[in-house]
Design an enzyme around this catalytic site. Sequence first.
Site, short mmCIF file in Angstrom:
data_model
loop_
_atom_site.label_atom_id
_atom_site.label_comp_id
_atom_site.label_asym_id
_atom_site.label_seq_id
_atom_site.Cartn_x
_atom_site.Cartn_y
_atom_site.Cartn_z
N ASP A 1 0.80 -1.23 0.00
CA ASP A 1 0.00 0.00 0.00
C ASP A 1 0.83 1.27 0.00
O ASP A 1 0.30 2.35 0.30
CB ASP A 1 -0.93 -0.01 1.22
CG ASP A 1 -0.18 0.09 2.54
OD1 ASP A 1 0.97 -0.39 2.59
OD2 ASP A 1 -0.72 0.65 3.49
N GLU A 2 2.09 1.19 -0.36
CA GLU A 2 2.93 2.39 -0.28
C GLU A 2 4.07 2.31 -1.29
O GLU A 2 4.63 1.23 -1.52
CB GLU A 2 3.50 2.51 1.14
CG GLU A 2 4.24 3.79 1.41
CD GLU A 2 4.62 3.92 2.88
OE1 GLU A 2 4.87 5.04 3.32
OE2 GLU A 2 4.68 2.86 3.57
#
Length: 346
Positions: A94-95
């Site tokens: 998610d990053e």
Amino acid sequence: MDAFYASIEQRDDVSLRGKPVAVGYSGDRGVVAAASYEARKFGIRSAMPSVTAKKKCTSLIFVPARFDVYRAVSAQIMDVFREYTDIVEPLSLDEAFLDVTDNKKNNPSATLIAREIKLKIKERTGLTASAGVSVNKFLAKVASDMGKPDGLFVIKPEDVDVFVRNLRIEDFYGVGRVTAVKMHELGIATGSDLRNISEEGLTRHFGKAGHSYYNFARGIDNREVCPDRIRKSVGKENTFLKDLVDREEIMSELDVVAGVVWDRVSTKNFRGRTVTLKIKYSDFDIMTRSLTFPDFIRDYHVFYDTSVNLMNSVNLNGRKIRLIGLTVSNVELPKKLDARQLRFDF
């Protein structure tokens, strides 16, 4: 992404929206993998024991993790990133860091690109993301945590010095809770305080990380965004529902962990030379054993036999085991020496 796992669960189950949600196992041996923002208001965070989380919030709702779904959504998000640049360095599902100096849209504004990306992610996944925009990775990472959820924070070149000086030490990238406590013990509470410590002093107290802290205090980070980061290890850990003490049970669980690790090694076509065994006892003491080979481990039986031998080298003395982990690492081969017979004239 904002509370990624928990947000996906709330997206897919309307009844969870607006409620404190924890992704993970709710049993006595469970751990919180992710917490919604409603749960975070109660002080619940990832890696917190489930028992502790339930005490902090009696109305906390636990849902099991669905990593296949999280990976699928992550792929959608990464596709959005690559519509703008191929220089994408994922940090997790998610990053990621993006270098948009030269981008596919020929857009001269990184801020406008960040805004567009946020909108596309929202349209395609129904989820919100927070973006940080600045001149290097350290500053962009710090900025991405400002104004969450659904934040967009920009640190302009002319604002870097003042921003870093006023930044709380807890908000520095790479400073965890333990390090922050040590910083405060040394009288370091802000970036300005950190800048007053010499590089030698920082390395003396924090080892190699001291060099990074010295530069970060000055807003300096020369690391490039690396789209092809080399995977350094592959591993798996299992935390058990009840502590293990029987040797047969322990070896049975080791067999399970070894199978998962080798499956990941094979799927990712990973090659390493070092096998590391990790044991966490019931009192949370941690013990590790490792063995390094001169060449890459290419055979499951070699890996498995090594894992068993490492376990057999441990004298448990009746101690109960809470967790077993195995890791394959060390992707570098040792440099070959140029060995030559030298002759001397006498």
